[in-house]
Design a protein around this motif. Structure first.
Motif, mmCIF file in Angstrom:
data_model
loop_
_atom_site.group_PDB
_atom_site.id
_atom_site.type_symbol
_atom_site.label_atom_id
_atom_site.label_comp_id
_atom_site.label_asym_id
_atom_site.label_seq_id
_atom_site.Cartn_x
_atom_site.Cartn_y
_atom_site.Cartn_z
ATOM 1 N N THR A 203 1.046 -1.574 0.420
ATOM 2 C CA THR A 203 0.144 0.217 0.206
ATOM 3 C C THR A 203 1.141 1.213 -0.349
ATOM 4 O O THR A 203 1.879 1.205 0.472
ATOM 5 C CB THR A 203 -0.688 0.539 1.139
ATOM 6 O OG1 THR A 203 -1.644 -0.879 1.170
ATOM 7 C CG2 THR A 203 -1.863 1.004 1.220
ATOM 8 N N SER A 204 0.207 2.165 -1.045
ATOM 9 C CA SER A 204 1.005 3.172 -0.928
ATOM 10 C C SER A 204 0.084 4.724 -0.549
ATOM 11 O O SER A 204 -0.959 4.148 -0.777
ATOM 12 C CB SER A 204 1.498 4.135 -1.565
ATOM 13 O OG SER A 204 2.276 3.309 -2.158
ATOM 14 N N TYR A 205 0.791 5.187 0.505
ATOM 15 C CA TYR A 205 -0.434 6.432 1.519
ATOM 16 C C TYR A 205 -0.637 7.175 0.738
ATOM 17 O O TYR A 205 -0.226 7.624 0.427
ATOM 18 C CB TYR A 205 -0.159 6.306 2.825
ATOM 19 C CG TYR A 205 -0.432 5.048 3.908
ATOM 20 C CD1 TYR A 205 -2.100 5.019 4.354
ATOM 21 C CD2 TYR A 205 0.162 4.542 3.436
ATOM 22 C CE1 TYR A 205 -1.943 3.360 4.225
ATOM 23 C CE2 TYR A 205 0.355 2.606 4.598
ATOM 24 C CZ TYR A 205 -0.904 2.764 4.900
ATOM 25 O OH TYR A 205 -1.835 1.113 5.537
ATOM 26 N N GLU A 206 -1.821 8.233 0.685
ATOM 27 C CA GLU A 206 -1.809 9.418 0.222
ATOM 28 C C GLU A 206 -1.426 10.234 0.804
ATOM 29 O O GLU A 206 -0.654 11.790 0.862
ATOM 30 C CB GLU A 206 -3.563 9.442 -0.383
ATOM 31 C CG GLU A 206 -4.251 8.730 -1.410
ATOM 32 C CD GLU A 206 -2.834 8.830 -2.874
ATOM 33 O OE1 GLU A 206 -2.662 10.145 -3.192
ATOM 34 O OE2 GLU A 206 -2.622 8.216 -3.436
ATOM 35 N N GLY A 207 -1.346 10.263 2.355
ATOM 36 C CA GLY A 207 -1.035 11.530 3.088
ATOM 37 C C GLY A 207 0.444 12.147 2.821
ATOM 38 O O GLY A 207 0.935 11.001 2.627
ATOM 39 N N GLY A 372 3.433 -0.655 11.656
ATOM 40 C CA GLY A 372 3.545 0.322 10.705
ATOM 41 C C GLY A 372 2.373 0.959 10.046
ATOM 42 O O GLY A 372 1.854 2.283 10.213
ATOM 43 N N THR A 373 1.182 0.123 9.657
ATOM 44 C CA THR A 373 0.587 0.569 8.466
ATOM 45 C C THR A 373 -0.949 0.738 9.682
ATOM 46 O O THR A 373 -1.627 2.430 9.732
ATOM 47 C CB THR A 373 -0.074 -0.785 7.992
ATOM 48 O OG1 THR A 373 0.478 -0.638 7.766
ATOM 49 C CG2 THR A 373 -1.754 -0.237 7.760
ATOM 50 N N LYS A 374 -1.004 0.718 11.117
ATOM 51 C CA LYS A 374 -1.727 1.394 12.272
ATOM 52 C C LYS A 374 -1.252 2.684 12.490
ATOM 53 O O LYS A 374 -2.476 2.971 12.908
ATOM 54 C CB LYS A 374 -2.492 0.110 12.880
ATOM 55 C CG LYS A 374 -2.209 -1.072 12.991
ATOM 56 C CD LYS A 374 -2.225 -2.597 14.266
ATOM 57 C CE LYS A 374 -3.058 -3.772 14.297
ATOM 58 N NZ LYS A 374 -2.949 -4.154 15.334
ATOM 59 N N ALA A 380 -2.513 9.566 9.448
ATOM 60 C CA ALA A 380 -2.633 10.364 8.515
ATOM 61 C C ALA A 380 -4.181 9.439 8.118
ATOM 62 O O ALA A 380 -3.727 8.679 7.490
ATOM 63 C CB ALA A 380 -1.601 10.565 8.019
ATOM 64 N N PRO A 381 -5.240 9.329 9.054
ATOM 65 C CA PRO A 381 -5.986 8.812 8.557
ATOM 66 C C PRO A 381 -6.719 9.077 6.766
ATOM 67 O O PRO A 381 -6.372 9.941 6.802
ATOM 68 C CB PRO A 381 -7.381 9.435 9.437
ATOM 69 C CG PRO A 381 -6.737 10.008 10.807
ATOM 70 C CD PRO A 381 -5.222 10.803 9.901
ATOM 71 N N PRO A 382 -6.688 7.671 6.406
ATOM 72 C CA PRO A 382 -6.423 7.420 4.984
ATOM 73 C C PRO A 382 -8.538 7.781 4.718
ATOM 74 O O PRO A 382 -8.661 8.023 3.681
ATOM 75 C CB PRO A 382 -6.230 6.024 4.493
ATOM 76 C CG PRO A 382 -6.330 4.886 5.621
ATOM 77 C CD PRO A 382 -6.057 6.135 6.796
ATOM 78 N N THR A 383 -8.656 7.360 5.338
ATOM 79 C CA THR A 383 -11.040 7.581 5.249
ATOM 80 C C THR A 383 -11.454 8.510 5.959
ATOM 81 O O THR A 383 -10.711 8.393 7.587
ATOM 82 C CB THR A 383 -11.635 6.603 5.168
ATOM 83 O OG1 THR A 383 -11.304 5.913 6.146
ATOM 84 C CG2 THR A 383 -10.368 5.626 3.829
ATOM 85 N N GLU A 387 -10.722 8.730 10.391
ATOM 86 C CA GLU A 387 -10.481 10.466 11.007
ATOM 87 C C GLU A 387 -11.376 9.930 11.938
ATOM 88 O O GLU A 387 -11.374 11.272 13.003
ATOM 89 C CB GLU A 387 -10.256 11.548 9.971
ATOM 90 C CG GLU A 387 -11.029 12.708 10.807
ATOM 91 C CD GLU A 387 -10.542 13.855 9.466
ATOM 92 O OE1 GLU A 387 -10.236 15.000 10.011
ATOM 93 O OE2 GLU A 387 -10.799 13.687 8.170
ATOM 94 N N LEU A 388 -12.825 9.724 12.104
ATOM 95 C CA LEU A 388 -13.434 10.156 13.123
ATOM 96 C C LEU A 388 -13.435 9.198 14.380
ATOM 97 O O LEU A 388 -13.507 9.338 15.674
ATOM 98 C CB LEU A 388 -15.076 9.370 12.921
ATOM 99 C CG LEU A 388 -16.079 9.716 13.549
ATOM 100 C CD1 LEU A 388 -16.606 11.202 13.216
ATOM 101 C CD2 LEU A 388 -17.161 9.132 12.844
#
Length: 577
Positions: A203-207, A372-374, A380-383, A387-388
């Motif tokens: 996975t590559s994150y957008e943040g 690391g993913t957690k 940097a919440p991806p969705t 974030e909620l």
């Protein structure tokens, strides 16, 4: 703030292009591509076993800029065995915990495992240019075994069943190197990986994060600081690490609507840094040193061994920076790979031993990626859902201690190879002690020295230059059964007797902790790999059990090629490890 960039306090030496000796096509047992921490650690690990390597690096010296900055206790243990620890401890800033804030409220104060039994700090802050320099210093002390060639880049790789031919170019010439084994430690944009047509998966994150190094004089303690939605930068997450030489590393998250190119301009960075420092109460003037941008990736190859080509570090996996697992996992790769490759090169084990490198380190990478993913999803919440959840956790953490563990940054720790094919399974029940696949716990131990004893630690027993397996034999009086001792005549194995009594000529459990820590009694034996992981353990050991465990790992009396085996010597240590 000054608008004049300050240079880093470390000015790297510039090396001329490396030159081959002799023929246009060379043959070497091991070629290492990449002169960063992982490549240098691999070369040093091989040298510890007496195996020569050629290391090529495209740059003209150690790195510049802001890269890895945190080195874990486990990495420091490895670095000590490589002979490079002094610089790390002299220059690095040790730390044991950190604080997290939500808006203007402290919501977490965490401490990493640390007690009086530990020899080394849980973490040391040290910039990668220092990390590379100290490893390079150690490598340059081994010129007979480590040939470093700077300004030498790979332009082609021809993989064969029995090795690889690598075409390299310097500013002066192009030539070929034939290697029995090729170690690709050439980073996230690995040329070797691309030449073999291999792809990282995950996975590559957008943040996106801006990384800013600044020069700032401050007496603040060294700890990890995390600010969520701080008044100085609303809606963002900010990480702060103090480094040596009054350098501070600041990472802050960009909003989705911010332009990346504009975000790294000093005119846009400076107001955020000013606001952050004011919020922290730092009033001294600061100067910019470095600005760049970062995106988190959680990627790995499916296998790290492809015939004679072995991948390590960022060439094998890319781990998010949260939890400081990148450079540390790469150093662990090097430690695992070096002893296995050395045993294969010297004929002490079959080629199949290297499959366990891939199996164990792919497992470790997946563990690192899981943690690391957690951490990334929290930082940097991806969705919107993530974030909620994060907002709810941060809002509750100040008043409800039981939710604070969800904020924990999950700092890197030694990974156990619990399912490794090399492990000798427990045949008896142990109530404590390191199980097969785990690393040795640390504890003070009195070591033999000059006819007497001196203060030391369990991990000191692994520092010998021979790179042998280590046996820990727990004994009332310091004696070792003759059948067990005789194994060392043809095996790379050194046994240390650990005594309760303090008898001369053996290690002494002078604090009365080691026996209980290992759930040991007289006759108990722990067999430890050269990288510090336990291979097997027995309550009342028989020599045949040790022989069988080593044979399962591929290590047999005389090795695969008796002519190349350096006969081991199993002995009760009469001198300091």
């Amino acid at each position: 703030m000054s608008d004049t960039f300050h240079p880093y306090p470390h000015v790297p030496k510039v090396y001329p292009p490396g030159k081959p000796a002799g023929a246009a096509t060379q043959h070497v047992p091991v070629l290492i591509v990449g002169g960063g921490p992982v490549g240098l650690a691999t070369a040093l690990g091989l040298a510890r076993h007496g195996v020569r390597s050629v290391l090529i690096e495209a740059d003209d010296g150690v790195c510049t800029g802001s890269r890895a900055i945190c080195i874990s206790r486990r990495s420091l243990e490895i670095i000590e065995r490589l002979g490079a620890l002094d610089g790390f401890l002299a220059k690095g800033l040790p730390w044991a915990g950190g604080r997290s804030f939500y808006r203007d409220e402290e919501v977490l104060h965490f401490t990493m495992p640390q007690d009086a039994n530990q020899k080394l700090p849980p973490m040391v802050n040290l910039a990668q240019y220092h990390i590379e320099q100290f490893l390079l210093d150690a490598a340059e002390r081994r010129p007979e075994l480590i040939d470093i060639r700077w300004q030498t880049r790979v332009t082609g790789v021809d993989k064969r069943a029995d090795g690889a031919t690598v075409t390299v170019a310097t500013p002066d010439e192009t030539y070929k190197i034939e290697a029995d084994w090729l170690v690709a430690a050439d980073g996230g944009r690995s040329v070797v990986r691309e030449a073999l047509g291999l792809k990282l998966q995950g996975t590559s994150y957008e943040g996106r994060y801006v990384i800013v190094d600044i020069h700032l004089k401050s007496e603040r303690l060294t700890e990890r600081l995390a600010y969520f939605d701080p008044p100085s930068n609303p809606g963002s997450t900010v990480l702060v690490h103090k480094q040596p030489d009054d350098i501070w590393r600041i990472d802050y998250q960009l909003r989705d609507d911010e332009d990346a190119q504009a975000a790294v301009l000093l005119e846009n960075v400076a107001p955020r840094v000013d606001s952050l420092l004011a919020m922290m109460g730092e009033t001294a003037p600061w100067h910019p040193v470095w600005i760049t941008i970062y995106k988190a990736n959680a990627l790995t190859l499916e296998k790290y061994r492809h015939g004679p080509v072995l991948f390590a570090g960022d060439a094998a996996h890319l781990v998010p920076i949260f939890g400081v697992r990148g450079a540390n996992s790469g150093i662990d790769d090097a430690d695992n790979l070096a002893w296995k490759l050395a045993y294969v090169v010297k004929g002490q084990a079959p080629h199949a031993l290297l499959d366990s490198y891939s199996d164990e380190r792919v497992f470790a990478a997946r563990e690192n990626l899981r943690h690391g993913t957690k951490s990334t999803e929290f930082m940097a919440p991806p969705t919107f859902a993530f974030e909620l959840m994060r907002t709810a956790v941060l809002g509750l953490a100040g008043r409800h201690a039981h939710v604070r563990s969800l904020i924990n940054p999950r700092q890197t720790s030694a990974i156990a190879y619990a399912q490794s094919a090399l492990n000798a399974p427990d045949s008896e029940t142990f109530a404590a002690g390191p199980a097969p696949g785990t690393v040795l716990p640390e504890c003070p131990l009195a070591l033999p020295h000059d006819g007497g004893q001196k203060a030391g630690y369990i991990t000191d027993l692994l520092k010998r230059a021979d790179g042998h397996f280590t046996g820990l034999y727990f004994s009332e009086d310091g004696s070792v059964p003759s059948a067990l001792a005789a194994l060392g005549d043809t095996l790379p194995l050194t046994t240390v007797a650990i005594s309760r009594s303090g008898a001369q000529g053996c290690a002494w459990d002078h604090t009365a902790q080691v026996f209980s820590l290992f759930d040991a009694q007289p006759g108990t034996f722990y067999l430890v790999r050269p990288d510090g992981h336990v291979l097997g353990r027995w309550r009342q050991v028989q020599a045949g059990q040790v022989l069988e465990a080593l044979a399962k790992a591929g290590v047999r009396p005389g090795g695969s090629d008796p002519s190349t085996l350096r006969s081991g010597s199993l002995k009760v240590i009469k001198e300091a490890a």
